[in-house]
Scaffold this motif. Structure first.
Motif, PDB file in Angstrom:
ATOM      1  N   THR A 170     -31.992 -58.954 -22.590  1.00 14.86           N
ATOM      2  CA  THR A 170     -30.978 -57.908 -22.746  1.00 14.86           C
ATOM      3  C   THR A 170     -30.013 -58.309 -23.857  1.00 14.86           C
ATOM      4  O   THR A 170     -29.622 -59.466 -23.960  1.00 14.86           O
ATOM      5  CB  THR A 170     -30.190 -57.725 -21.432  1.00 14.86           C
ATOM      6  OG1 THR A 170     -31.112 -57.511 -20.362  1.00 14.86           O
ATOM      7  CG2 THR A 170     -29.238 -56.544 -21.532  1.00 14.86           C
ATOM      8  N   LYS A 214     -40.008 -60.336 -23.198  1.00 20.40           N
ATOM      9  CA  LYS A 214     -39.379 -59.525 -24.247  1.00 20.40           C
ATOM     10  C   LYS A 214     -38.665 -58.310 -23.655  1.00 20.40           C
ATOM     11  O   LYS A 214     -37.584 -57.922 -24.099  1.00 20.40           O
ATOM     12  CB  LYS A 214     -40.437 -59.063 -25.252  1.00 20.40           C
ATOM     13  CG  LYS A 214     -41.021 -60.187 -26.103  1.00 20.40           C
ATOM     14  CD  LYS A 214     -42.083 -59.653 -27.055  1.00 20.40           C
ATOM     15  CE  LYS A 214     -42.658 -60.782 -27.913  1.00 20.40           C
ATOM     16  NZ  LYS A 214     -43.723 -60.298 -28.825  1.00 20.40           N
ATOM     17  N   GLU A 215     -39.274 -57.727 -22.616  1.00 17.58           N
ATOM     18  CA  GLU A 215     -38.664 -56.557 -21.983  1.00 17.58           C
ATOM     19  C   GLU A 215     -37.406 -56.927 -21.209  1.00 17.58           C
ATOM     20  O   GLU A 215     -36.476 -56.129 -21.107  1.00 17.58           O
ATOM     21  CB  GLU A 215     -39.679 -55.900 -21.036  1.00 17.58           C
ATOM     22  CG  GLU A 215     -40.853 -55.232 -21.750  1.00 17.58           C
ATOM     23  CD  GLU A 215     -41.847 -54.647 -20.767  1.00 17.58           C
ATOM     24  OE1 GLU A 215     -41.586 -54.724 -19.536  1.00 17.58           O
ATOM     25  OE2 GLU A 215     -42.885 -54.124 -21.207  1.00 17.58           O
ATOM     26  N   GLN A 216     -37.374 -58.144 -20.661  1.00 14.07           N
ATOM     27  CA  GLN A 216     -36.236 -58.547 -19.822  1.00 14.07           C
ATOM     28  C   GLN A 216     -35.058 -59.092 -20.618  1.00 14.07           C
ATOM     29  O   GLN A 216     -33.961 -59.218 -20.088  1.00 14.07           O
ATOM     30  CB  GLN A 216     -36.685 -59.592 -18.799  1.00 14.07           C
ATOM     31  CG  GLN A 216     -37.514 -59.014 -17.674  1.00 14.07           C
ATOM     32  CD  GLN A 216     -37.000 -59.430 -16.310  1.00 14.07           C
ATOM     33  OE1 GLN A 216     -36.016 -60.137 -16.179  1.00 14.07           O
ATOM     34  NE2 GLN A 216     -37.680 -58.972 -15.267  1.00 14.07           N
ATOM     35  N   PRO A 251     -39.858 -62.691 -15.284  1.00  6.68           N
ATOM     36  CA  PRO A 251     -40.975 -62.100 -16.039  1.00  6.68           C
ATOM     37  C   PRO A 251     -42.205 -62.999 -16.029  1.00  6.68           C
ATOM     38  O   PRO A 251     -42.091 -64.227 -16.143  1.00  6.68           O
ATOM     39  CB  PRO A 251     -40.400 -61.937 -17.448  1.00  6.68           C
ATOM     40  CG  PRO A 251     -39.192 -62.790 -17.498  1.00  6.68           C
ATOM     41  CD  PRO A 251     -38.656 -62.856 -16.108  1.00  6.68           C
ATOM     42  N   ASP A 253     -44.811 -60.547 -22.939  1.00  4.27           N
ATOM     43  CA  ASP A 253     -44.357 -59.155 -23.091  1.00  4.27           C
ATOM     44  C   ASP A 253     -43.262 -58.825 -22.081  1.00  4.27           C
ATOM     45  O   ASP A 253     -42.278 -58.144 -22.405  1.00  4.27           O
ATOM     46  CB  ASP A 253     -45.541 -58.200 -22.921  1.00  4.27           C
ATOM     47  CG  ASP A 253     -46.544 -58.313 -24.068  1.00  4.27           C
ATOM     48  OD1 ASP A 253     -46.118 -58.737 -25.169  1.00  4.27           O
ATOM     49  OD2 ASP A 253     -47.729 -57.992 -23.862  1.00  4.27           O
ATOM     50  N   ALA A 254     -43.435 -59.322 -20.849  1.00  2.98           N
ATOM     51  CA  ALA A 254     -42.416 -59.071 -19.820  1.00  2.98           C
ATOM     52  C   ALA A 254     -41.115 -59.769 -20.168  1.00  2.98           C
ATOM     53  O   ALA A 254     -40.025 -59.248 -19.908  1.00  2.98           O
ATOM     54  CB  ALA A 254     -42.933 -59.536 -18.460  1.00  2.98           C
TER      55      ALA A 254
END
Length: 532
Positions: free
Chosen positions: A244, A240-242, A233, A237-238
Protein backbone atom coordinates in the motif's frame (compact mmCIF):
# COMPACT_ATOMS: atom_id res chain seq x y z
CA UNK A 1 31.62 -5.24 9.49
CA UNK A 2 32.42 -8.83 8.44
CA UNK A 3 35.13 -9.27 11.06
CA UNK A 4 32.80 -11.12 13.46
CA UNK A 5 30.67 -12.99 10.90
CA UNK A 6 31.00 -16.27 12.81
CA UNK A 7 29.21 -14.65 15.77
CA UNK A 8 26.87 -12.35 13.86
CA UNK A 9 25.36 -15.07 11.64
CA UNK A 10 24.02 -17.35 14.41
CA UNK A 11 22.89 -14.27 16.37
CA UNK A 12 20.94 -13.01 13.33
CA UNK A 13 19.11 -16.36 13.08
CA UNK A 14 18.02 -16.11 16.72
CA UNK A 15 16.88 -12.51 16.22
CA UNK A 16 14.93 -13.59 13.12
CA UNK A 17 13.08 -16.26 15.10
CA UNK A 18 12.23 -13.67 17.77
CA UNK A 19 11.26 -10.99 15.25
CA UNK A 20 8.98 -13.06 13.00
CA UNK A 21 6.16 -13.66 15.51
CA UNK A 22 6.59 -10.16 16.96
CA UNK A 23 6.30 -8.48 13.54
CA UNK A 24 3.04 -10.33 12.90
CA UNK A 25 1.79 -9.88 16.46
CA UNK A 26 2.43 -6.14 16.66
CA UNK A 27 0.70 -5.64 13.31
CA UNK A 28 -2.24 -7.58 14.77
CA UNK A 29 -2.25 -5.40 17.90
CA UNK A 30 -2.08 -2.27 15.71
CA UNK A 31 -5.11 -3.19 13.62
CA UNK A 32 -2.91 -3.09 10.51
CA UNK A 33 -2.42 -5.66 7.71
CA UNK A 34 -0.12 -8.37 9.07
CA UNK A 35 2.16 -7.93 6.06
CA UNK A 36 2.86 -4.35 7.17
CA UNK A 37 4.57 -5.69 10.28
CA UNK A 38 6.90 -7.81 8.15
CA UNK A 39 7.70 -4.79 5.96
CA UNK A 40 8.63 -2.79 9.05
CA UNK A 41 10.81 -5.65 10.32
CA UNK A 42 12.61 -5.90 7.00
CA UNK A 43 13.22 -2.14 6.76
CA UNK A 44 14.22 -1.95 10.42
CA UNK A 45 16.81 -4.68 9.89
CA UNK A 46 18.30 -3.66 6.55
CA UNK A 47 17.84 0.11 6.17
CA UNK A 48 18.05 1.22 9.81
CA UNK A 49 20.68 -1.43 10.56
CA UNK A 50 22.91 -0.13 7.76
CA UNK A 51 22.64 3.56 8.75
CA UNK A 52 22.58 3.26 12.55
CA UNK A 53 25.69 3.76 14.64
CA UNK A 54 24.58 1.01 17.03
CA UNK A 55 26.52 -2.22 16.73
CA UNK A 56 24.03 -4.46 18.48
CA UNK A 57 20.68 -2.60 18.40
CA UNK A 58 17.89 -4.13 16.28
CA UNK A 59 14.93 -2.14 14.98
CA UNK A 60 11.46 -3.09 13.82
CA UNK A 61 7.76 -2.50 14.57
CA UNK A 62 7.37 -1.66 18.24
CA UNK A 63 4.70 -2.56 20.75
CA UNK A 64 5.02 0.93 22.20
CA UNK A 65 3.45 2.43 19.07
CA UNK A 66 0.60 -0.09 18.74
CA UNK A 67 -1.96 2.08 20.54
CA UNK A 68 -1.14 5.16 18.47
CA UNK A 69 -1.22 3.20 15.22
CA UNK A 70 -4.55 1.56 15.99
CA UNK A 71 -6.27 4.86 16.78
CA UNK A 72 -4.69 6.59 13.77
CA UNK A 73 -5.66 3.87 11.29
CA UNK A 74 -9.24 3.87 12.61
CA UNK A 75 -9.46 7.64 12.32
CA UNK A 76 -7.48 8.36 9.15
CA UNK A 77 -7.62 5.20 7.07
CA UNK A 78 -4.48 3.22 6.24
CA UNK A 79 -3.29 5.18 3.21
CA UNK A 80 -3.57 8.51 5.04
CA UNK A 81 -1.91 6.98 8.09
CA UNK A 82 1.10 6.06 5.95
CA UNK A 83 1.52 9.76 5.13
CA UNK A 84 1.85 10.40 8.86
CA UNK A 85 4.51 7.65 9.09
CA UNK A 86 6.55 9.30 6.30
CA UNK A 87 6.19 12.77 7.87
CA UNK A 88 7.05 11.34 11.29
CA UNK A 89 10.27 9.94 9.80
CA UNK A 90 11.13 13.34 8.34
CA UNK A 91 10.56 14.96 11.76
CA UNK A 92 12.88 12.38 13.34
CA UNK A 93 15.58 13.24 10.81
CA UNK A 94 15.10 16.89 11.77
CA UNK A 95 15.49 15.90 15.43
CA UNK A 96 18.79 14.24 14.55
CA UNK A 97 20.05 17.21 12.49
CA UNK A 98 19.17 19.57 15.35
CA UNK A 99 21.06 17.25 17.74
CA UNK A 100 18.02 16.53 19.87
CA UNK A 101 19.21 13.09 20.91
CA UNK A 102 18.92 14.26 24.51
CA UNK A 103 15.15 14.88 24.38
CA UNK A 104 14.50 11.73 26.39
CA UNK A 105 16.08 13.40 29.42
CA UNK A 106 13.39 16.12 29.47
CA UNK A 107 10.56 13.67 30.26
CA UNK A 108 10.19 12.49 33.87
CA UNK A 109 10.85 8.79 34.29
CA UNK A 110 7.46 8.45 36.02
CA UNK A 111 5.70 9.63 32.84
CA UNK A 112 7.77 7.38 30.57
CA UNK A 113 7.11 4.36 32.81
CA UNK A 114 3.42 5.30 32.85
CA UNK A 115 3.37 5.46 29.04
CA UNK A 116 4.93 1.99 28.70
CA UNK A 117 2.62 0.54 31.38
CA UNK A 118 -0.48 1.98 29.71
CA UNK A 119 0.59 0.56 26.36
CA UNK A 120 1.11 -2.84 27.95
CA UNK A 121 -2.40 -2.86 29.45
CA UNK A 122 -3.97 -1.84 26.13
CA UNK A 123 -2.08 -4.57 24.26
CA UNK A 124 -3.28 -7.21 26.72
CA UNK A 125 -6.91 -6.07 26.53
CA UNK A 126 -6.88 -5.96 22.73
CA UNK A 127 -5.65 -9.56 22.44
CA UNK A 128 -8.47 -11.14 24.45
CA UNK A 129 -10.82 -11.67 21.47
CA UNK A 130 -8.04 -13.19 19.33
CA UNK A 131 -6.94 -15.44 22.18
CA UNK A 132 -10.45 -16.87 22.57
CA UNK A 133 -11.39 -16.68 18.87
CA UNK A 134 -14.48 -14.56 19.52
CA UNK A 135 -16.57 -14.23 16.38
CA UNK A 136 -15.48 -13.80 12.79
CA UNK A 137 -14.25 -10.24 13.30
CA UNK A 138 -12.77 -10.00 16.80
CA UNK A 139 -11.62 -6.41 16.42
CA UNK A 140 -15.16 -5.27 15.61
CA UNK A 141 -16.54 -7.03 18.68
CA UNK A 142 -14.01 -5.68 21.12
CA UNK A 143 -13.04 -2.17 20.08
CA UNK A 144 -11.51 -0.73 23.26
CA UNK A 145 -9.75 2.24 21.77
CA UNK A 146 -12.61 4.71 21.52
CA UNK A 147 -12.61 8.06 23.25
CA UNK A 148 -16.05 7.59 24.82
CA UNK A 149 -16.07 6.00 28.27
CA UNK A 150 -19.14 3.87 27.59
CA UNK A 151 -17.47 2.20 24.59
CA UNK A 152 -14.64 0.98 26.81
CA UNK A 153 -17.10 -0.41 29.35
CA UNK A 154 -19.32 -1.94 26.69
CA UNK A 155 -16.30 -3.57 25.03
CA UNK A 156 -15.27 -5.18 28.29
CA UNK A 157 -18.83 -6.30 29.00
CA UNK A 158 -19.09 -7.87 25.55
CA UNK A 159 -15.91 -9.85 26.16
CA UNK A 160 -17.06 -11.00 29.59
CA UNK A 161 -20.48 -11.93 28.22
CA UNK A 162 -18.88 -13.91 25.39
CA UNK A 163 -16.77 -15.86 27.87
CA UNK A 164 -19.73 -16.59 30.17
CA UNK A 165 -22.08 -17.58 27.34
CA UNK A 166 -19.47 -19.79 25.68
CA UNK A 167 -19.37 -17.71 22.49
CA UNK A 168 -15.73 -18.59 21.96
CA UNK A 169 -13.73 -20.92 19.74
CA UNK A 170 -12.63 -24.00 21.68
CA UNK A 171 -9.78 -24.65 19.22
CA UNK A 172 -8.43 -21.09 19.44
CA UNK A 173 -8.72 -21.11 23.22
CA UNK A 174 -6.88 -24.43 23.58
CA UNK A 175 -4.01 -23.49 21.26
CA UNK A 176 -3.76 -20.07 22.92
CA UNK A 177 -3.58 -21.50 26.45
CA UNK A 178 -0.97 -24.10 25.48
CA UNK A 179 1.10 -21.48 23.60
CA UNK A 180 0.97 -19.23 26.65
CA UNK A 181 2.10 -22.14 28.83
CA UNK A 182 5.03 -22.80 26.46
CA UNK A 183 6.11 -19.16 26.62
CA UNK A 184 5.96 -19.06 30.43
CA UNK A 185 7.78 -22.40 30.77
CA UNK A 186 10.47 -21.29 28.33
CA UNK A 187 11.13 -17.89 29.91
CA UNK A 188 10.86 -18.89 33.57
CA UNK A 189 12.34 -22.40 33.59
CA UNK A 190 13.92 -23.78 30.43
CA UNK A 191 15.89 -20.65 29.46
CA UNK A 192 17.92 -21.17 32.64
CA UNK A 193 18.62 -24.84 31.92
CA UNK A 194 20.93 -24.62 28.92
CA UNK A 195 22.18 -22.52 26.01
CA UNK A 196 20.00 -24.37 23.50
CA UNK A 197 16.91 -22.92 25.21
CA UNK A 198 18.40 -19.43 24.81
CA UNK A 199 19.24 -19.91 21.14
CA UNK A 200 15.82 -21.39 20.32
CA UNK A 201 13.40 -18.77 21.62
CA UNK A 202 10.03 -19.50 23.22
CA UNK A 203 7.95 -17.50 20.68
CA UNK A 204 9.33 -19.62 17.84
CA UNK A 205 8.46 -22.85 19.68
CA UNK A 206 4.94 -21.53 20.35
CA UNK A 207 4.50 -20.64 16.66
CA UNK A 208 5.73 -24.07 15.52
CA UNK A 209 3.34 -25.73 17.96
CA UNK A 210 0.49 -23.56 16.64
CA UNK A 211 1.16 -24.64 13.07
CA UNK A 212 1.27 -28.32 14.07
CA UNK A 213 -1.95 -27.89 16.05
CA UNK A 214 -3.71 -26.37 13.04
CA UNK A 215 -2.60 -29.16 10.70
CA UNK A 216 -3.44 -31.98 13.13
CA UNK A 217 -6.89 -30.68 14.15
CA UNK A 218 -8.23 -30.01 10.64
CA UNK A 219 -11.60 -31.69 10.27
CA UNK A 220 -11.97 -32.23 14.01
CA UNK A 221 -13.84 -30.50 16.81
CA UNK A 222 -10.86 -28.22 17.52
CA UNK A 223 -10.42 -27.10 13.91
CA UNK A 224 -9.53 -23.41 13.47
CA UNK A 225 -11.40 -21.22 11.01
CA UNK A 226 -9.52 -19.41 8.26
CA UNK A 227 -10.21 -16.03 9.87
CA UNK A 228 -8.45 -17.27 13.02
CA UNK A 229 -5.15 -17.66 11.15
CA UNK A 230 -2.44 -15.30 9.92
CA UNK A 231 -2.99 -13.99 6.41
CA UNK A 232 0.05 -12.78 4.45
CA UNK A 233 0.45 -12.72 0.64
CA UNK A 234 1.36 -16.11 -0.81
CA UNK A 235 3.09 -15.09 -4.04
CA UNK A 236 5.06 -12.28 -5.65
CA UNK A 237 1.92 -11.04 -7.41
CA UNK A 238 0.00 -11.12 -4.13
CA UNK A 239 2.81 -9.18 -2.45
CA UNK A 240 2.60 -6.51 -5.13
CA UNK A 241 -1.15 -6.27 -4.57
CA UNK A 242 -0.76 -5.95 -0.79
CA UNK A 243 1.86 -3.20 -0.87
CA UNK A 244 0.00 0.00 0.00
CA UNK A 245 1.25 3.47 -0.88
CA UNK A 246 0.56 6.66 1.08
CA UNK A 247 -2.12 9.06 -0.08
CA UNK A 248 -0.16 12.32 -0.18
CA UNK A 249 -3.34 14.21 -1.04
CA UNK A 250 -4.01 14.07 2.73
CA UNK A 251 -0.83 15.97 3.59
CA UNK A 252 -2.82 19.13 4.37
CA UNK A 253 -4.93 17.25 6.95
CA UNK A 254 -4.19 18.63 10.43
CA UNK A 255 -4.86 15.24 12.04
CA UNK A 256 -2.20 13.67 9.81
CA UNK A 257 0.38 16.15 11.11
CA UNK A 258 -0.66 15.61 14.74
CA UNK A 259 -0.28 11.86 14.23
CA UNK A 260 3.08 12.38 12.51
CA UNK A 261 4.44 14.45 15.39
CA UNK A 262 3.11 11.92 17.91
CA UNK A 263 4.80 9.06 16.06
CA UNK A 264 8.06 11.01 15.79
CA UNK A 265 8.08 11.95 19.47
CA UNK A 266 7.07 8.56 20.90
CA UNK A 267 9.24 6.58 18.45
CA UNK A 268 12.22 8.79 19.30
CA UNK A 269 11.64 8.43 23.06
CA UNK A 270 11.26 4.66 22.81
CA UNK A 271 14.37 4.41 20.63
CA UNK A 272 16.47 6.56 22.97
CA UNK A 273 15.32 4.57 26.00
CA UNK A 274 16.16 1.35 24.18
CA UNK A 275 19.56 2.72 23.15
CA UNK A 276 20.36 3.53 26.77
CA UNK A 277 19.25 0.08 27.95
CA UNK A 278 21.04 -1.73 25.12
CA UNK A 279 24.33 0.08 25.71
CA UNK A 280 24.12 -0.94 29.38
CA UNK A 281 23.55 -4.59 28.41
CA UNK A 282 26.36 -4.61 25.84
CA UNK A 283 29.30 -6.55 27.34
CA UNK A 284 31.68 -4.58 25.11
CA UNK A 285 30.22 -1.25 26.29
CA UNK A 286 29.81 0.33 22.86
CA UNK A 287 28.23 3.78 22.96
CA UNK A 288 25.52 4.51 20.40
CA UNK A 289 25.52 8.05 18.89
CA UNK A 290 21.95 9.15 19.65
CA UNK A 291 21.65 11.87 16.99
CA UNK A 292 22.75 9.46 14.29
CA UNK A 293 20.28 6.92 15.65
CA UNK A 294 17.43 9.42 15.26
CA UNK A 295 18.56 10.06 11.67
CA UNK A 296 18.62 6.30 10.97
CA UNK A 297 15.19 5.71 12.55
CA UNK A 298 13.73 8.63 10.60
CA UNK A 299 15.10 7.28 7.32
CA UNK A 300 13.68 3.85 8.13
CA UNK A 301 10.24 5.29 8.88
CA UNK A 302 10.20 7.23 5.62
CA UNK A 303 11.04 4.09 3.62
CA UNK A 304 8.61 1.92 5.63
CA UNK A 305 5.77 4.41 5.22
CA UNK A 306 6.38 4.74 1.47
CA UNK A 307 5.84 1.00 0.89
CA UNK A 308 3.05 0.34 3.40
CA UNK A 309 4.96 -0.61 6.57
CA UNK A 310 4.37 0.21 10.23
CA UNK A 311 6.48 2.81 12.07
CA UNK A 312 9.82 1.60 13.42
CA UNK A 313 11.85 2.00 16.59
CA UNK A 314 14.84 0.27 18.09
CA UNK A 315 13.39 -2.60 20.15
CA UNK A 316 14.79 -3.94 23.41
CA UNK A 317 13.43 -7.50 22.94
CA UNK A 318 15.28 -8.05 19.66
CA UNK A 319 18.33 -6.09 20.76
CA UNK A 320 18.73 -8.09 23.98
CA UNK A 321 18.28 -11.35 22.04
CA UNK A 322 21.06 -10.19 19.72
CA UNK A 323 23.37 -9.45 22.67
CA UNK A 324 22.59 -12.73 24.43
CA UNK A 325 23.30 -14.64 21.21
CA UNK A 326 26.74 -13.11 20.80
CA UNK A 327 26.05 -10.50 18.10
CA UNK A 328 28.99 -8.12 17.68
CA UNK A 329 28.26 -5.83 14.73
CA UNK A 330 25.34 -4.34 12.82
CA UNK A 331 25.64 -7.23 10.33
CA UNK A 332 23.46 -9.41 12.57
CA UNK A 333 20.61 -6.87 12.34
CA UNK A 334 20.97 -6.62 8.56
CA UNK A 335 21.01 -10.41 8.06
CA UNK A 336 17.91 -10.80 10.24
CA UNK A 337 16.12 -8.39 7.86
CA UNK A 338 17.23 -10.45 4.87
CA UNK A 339 15.95 -13.62 6.56
CA UNK A 340 12.53 -11.96 6.97
CA UNK A 341 12.46 -11.33 3.21
CA UNK A 342 13.35 -14.98 2.57
CA UNK A 343 10.55 -16.16 4.87
CA UNK A 344 7.98 -14.02 3.06
CA UNK A 345 9.11 -15.27 -0.36
CA UNK A 346 9.70 -18.96 0.39
CA UNK A 347 7.32 -19.99 3.22
CA UNK A 348 4.17 -17.84 2.96
CA UNK A 349 1.97 -20.96 3.13
CA UNK A 350 3.58 -21.92 6.41
CA UNK A 351 3.13 -18.40 7.80
CA UNK A 352 -0.56 -18.53 6.91
CA UNK A 353 -1.00 -21.55 9.16
CA UNK A 354 -0.03 -19.65 12.33
CA UNK A 355 -3.07 -19.25 14.63
CA UNK A 356 -3.84 -15.69 15.72
CA UNK A 357 -4.38 -17.06 19.23
CA UNK A 358 -0.66 -17.94 19.37
CA UNK A 359 0.30 -14.38 18.41
CA UNK A 360 -2.13 -13.14 21.06
CA UNK A 361 -0.31 -15.31 23.63
CA UNK A 362 3.02 -13.81 22.54
CA UNK A 363 1.56 -10.32 22.93
CA UNK A 364 0.15 -11.16 26.37
CA UNK A 365 3.75 -11.73 27.48
CA UNK A 366 4.91 -8.53 25.75
CA UNK A 367 2.12 -6.54 27.39
CA UNK A 368 2.77 -8.08 30.80
CA UNK A 369 6.46 -7.18 30.64
CA UNK A 370 5.48 -3.59 29.93
CA UNK A 371 2.81 -3.48 32.66
CA UNK A 372 4.11 -5.69 35.47
CA UNK A 373 2.20 -5.39 38.76
CA UNK A 374 5.59 -4.87 40.41
CA UNK A 375 5.89 -1.60 38.48
CA UNK A 376 2.83 -0.22 40.28
CA UNK A 377 4.20 -1.38 43.63
CA UNK A 378 7.64 0.14 43.00
CA UNK A 379 6.20 3.46 41.84
CA UNK A 380 3.99 3.60 44.94
CA UNK A 381 6.99 2.94 47.19
CA UNK A 382 8.84 5.84 45.56
CA UNK A 383 6.26 8.23 47.02
CA UNK A 384 3.34 10.29 45.79
CA UNK A 385 5.55 12.63 43.75
CA UNK A 386 6.37 9.68 41.46
CA UNK A 387 3.15 7.68 41.77
CA UNK A 388 0.68 10.47 40.96
CA UNK A 389 2.25 11.46 37.58
CA UNK A 390 2.63 7.74 36.80
CA UNK A 391 -1.09 7.06 37.34
CA UNK A 392 -2.04 10.35 35.63
CA UNK A 393 -0.35 8.92 32.54
CA UNK A 394 -1.68 5.36 32.76
CA UNK A 395 -5.37 5.97 33.45
CA UNK A 396 -6.17 8.39 30.57
CA UNK A 397 -4.36 6.08 28.15
CA UNK A 398 -6.28 2.98 29.20
CA UNK A 399 -9.64 4.76 29.37
CA UNK A 400 -9.41 6.72 26.11
CA UNK A 401 -6.68 4.90 24.20
CA UNK A 402 -5.09 8.31 23.54
CA UNK A 403 -1.40 7.98 24.30
CA UNK A 404 -0.65 11.66 23.69
CA UNK A 405 -3.36 12.65 26.19
CA UNK A 406 -1.83 10.36 28.80
CA UNK A 407 1.66 11.77 28.28
CA UNK A 408 0.33 15.33 28.32
CA UNK A 409 -1.60 14.88 31.56
CA UNK A 410 1.26 13.01 33.23
CA UNK A 411 3.71 15.73 32.21
CA UNK A 412 1.34 18.46 33.43
CA UNK A 413 0.96 16.75 36.82
CA UNK A 414 4.73 16.29 37.05
CA UNK A 415 5.34 19.98 36.33
CA UNK A 416 2.69 20.98 38.89
CA UNK A 417 4.43 18.88 41.55
CA UNK A 418 7.77 20.52 40.72
CA UNK A 419 6.21 23.97 41.05
CA UNK A 420 4.54 22.96 44.31
CA UNK A 421 7.80 21.74 45.82
CA UNK A 422 9.55 24.83 44.51
CA UNK A 423 6.88 26.93 46.21
CA UNK A 424 7.35 25.05 49.47
CA UNK A 425 11.15 25.06 49.44
CA UNK A 426 11.72 28.73 48.64
CA UNK A 427 12.68 29.62 52.20
CA UNK A 428 13.30 28.25 55.64
CA UNK A 429 11.80 30.01 58.64
CA UNK A 430 13.59 29.48 61.95
CA UNK A 431 12.36 30.93 65.22
CA UNK A 432 14.74 31.51 68.12
CA UNK A 433 13.80 32.18 71.78
CA UNK A 434 11.10 30.73 73.98
CA UNK A 435 8.99 33.85 73.85
CA UNK A 436 8.18 35.01 70.34
CA UNK A 437 7.80 38.62 71.51
CA UNK A 438 11.47 38.92 72.48
CA UNK A 439 12.82 36.18 70.25
CA UNK A 440 14.48 36.23 66.86
CA UNK A 441 13.09 35.00 63.58
CA UNK A 442 15.53 33.84 60.94
CA UNK A 443 14.55 33.35 57.31
CA UNK A 444 17.03 31.63 54.96
CA UNK A 445 16.27 31.90 51.24
CA UNK A 446 16.87 28.94 48.93
CA UNK A 447 19.60 28.72 46.30
CA UNK A 448 17.25 29.86 43.54
CA UNK A 449 14.20 32.00 44.29
CA UNK A 450 11.86 32.96 41.42
CA UNK A 451 8.43 34.53 40.97
CA UNK A 452 6.90 31.07 41.67
CA UNK A 453 7.91 31.64 45.29
CA UNK A 454 6.27 35.05 45.67
CA UNK A 455 3.16 33.77 47.42
CA UNK A 456 5.00 31.65 50.01
CA UNK A 457 7.51 34.37 50.96
CA UNK A 458 4.88 37.12 51.02
CA UNK A 459 2.68 35.03 53.31
CA UNK A 460 5.54 34.45 55.78
CA UNK A 461 6.57 38.11 55.83
CA UNK A 462 3.02 39.36 56.33
CA UNK A 463 2.49 36.92 59.21
CA UNK A 464 5.44 38.28 61.23
CA UNK A 465 4.22 39.91 64.46
CA UNK A 466 5.12 43.47 65.42
CA UNK A 467 8.21 44.28 67.50
CA UNK A 468 10.22 41.30 66.22
CA UNK A 469 13.75 40.93 64.92
CA UNK A 470 14.16 39.33 61.48
CA UNK A 471 17.41 37.93 60.16
CA UNK A 472 17.22 37.49 56.39
CA UNK A 473 20.02 35.19 55.23
CA UNK A 474 20.79 35.17 51.47
CA UNK A 475 24.30 33.70 51.66
CA UNK A 476 23.22 30.50 49.87
CA UNK A 477 21.12 32.30 47.29
CA UNK A 478 22.71 32.36 43.84
CA UNK A 479 19.71 33.66 41.89
CA UNK A 480 17.10 36.10 43.15
CA UNK A 481 14.25 37.12 40.87
CA UNK A 482 13.41 40.82 40.71
CA UNK A 483 9.83 39.97 41.75
CA UNK A 484 11.18 38.76 45.11
CA UNK A 485 13.34 41.85 45.55
CA UNK A 486 10.25 44.03 45.00
CA UNK A 487 8.47 42.08 47.76
CA UNK A 488 11.43 42.67 50.09
CA UNK A 489 11.45 46.34 49.13
CA UNK A 490 7.77 46.68 50.03
CA UNK A 491 8.33 44.77 53.25
CA UNK A 492 11.16 47.13 54.27
CA UNK A 493 8.65 49.99 54.19
CA UNK A 494 6.01 47.98 56.11
CA UNK A 495 8.60 46.84 58.68
CA UNK A 496 9.19 50.42 59.87
CA UNK A 497 5.49 50.86 60.56
CA UNK A 498 5.31 47.53 62.43
CA UNK A 499 8.55 48.11 64.37
CA UNK A 500 10.27 45.10 62.82
CA UNK A 501 14.05 45.27 62.72
CA UNK A 502 15.73 43.64 59.74
CA UNK A 503 19.24 42.26 59.54
CA UNK A 504 20.31 41.30 56.02
CA UNK A 505 23.15 38.75 55.86
CA UNK A 506 24.90 38.08 52.56
CA UNK A 507 28.35 37.19 51.27
CA UNK A 508 28.87 40.88 50.64
CA UNK A 509 28.40 41.67 54.29
CA UNK A 510 25.73 42.42 56.89
CA UNK A 511 23.33 45.37 56.80
CA UNK A 512 21.01 46.48 59.60
CA UNK A 513 17.61 47.75 58.47
CA UNK A 514 18.43 48.29 54.78
CA UNK A 515 16.51 51.24 53.33
CA UNK A 516 16.65 49.81 49.83
CA UNK A 517 17.10 46.18 48.82
CA UNK A 518 17.41 47.27 45.21
CA UNK A 519 20.38 49.53 46.01
CA UNK A 520 21.92 46.80 48.17
CA UNK A 521 21.89 44.31 45.31
CA UNK A 522 22.90 47.08 42.88
CA UNK A 523 19.93 46.38 40.66
CA UNK A 524 18.08 48.35 38.14
CA UNK A 525 14.29 48.10 38.38
CA UNK A 526 12.67 45.20 36.49
CA UNK A 527 15.87 43.19 36.22
CA UNK A 528 17.19 40.00 37.80
CA UNK A 529 20.41 39.38 39.65
CA UNK A 530 22.98 36.70 40.26
CA UNK A 531 24.43 36.71 43.78
CA UNK A 532 27.28 34.30 43.01
Amino acid sequence: MFKHLKKDLPASIVVFFVALPLCLGIALASGAPLFSGLIAGIIGGIVVGAISGSKIGVSGPAAGLAAIVLVAITSLGYENFLVAVVLGGAIQILFGVLRLGIIGYFFPSSVIKGMLTGIGIIIILKQIPYFFGMGKNPKGNFDLLQVEWDNLISGLLKAINALISGNISIGATVVGIIALGILLLWSNVLSKKGKIFQLVQGPLVAVVFGIIFYVVTQGGSLELAIDQLVKVPGSIDAIKEQITFPNFAAIANTEVWITAFTIALVASLETLLCVEATDKLDPHKNVTPTNRELFAQGTGNIVSGLIGGLPITQVIVRSSANIQSGGRTKLSAIIHGLLLIVSVLLIPTLLNQIPLAVLAAVLFIVGFKLAKPSTFVNMYKLGWKQFVPFMATVLPMVITGDLLLGIGLGLAVGIFIILLKNFQNSHFLHKEGENLDDGKIKMTLAEEVTFFNKGAILKELDSLPENTYLELDVRQTRYLDNDIIEILEDFAFKAKERNIDIKLISKRGTVENPDSFIEFFKLRPKSNTSLS
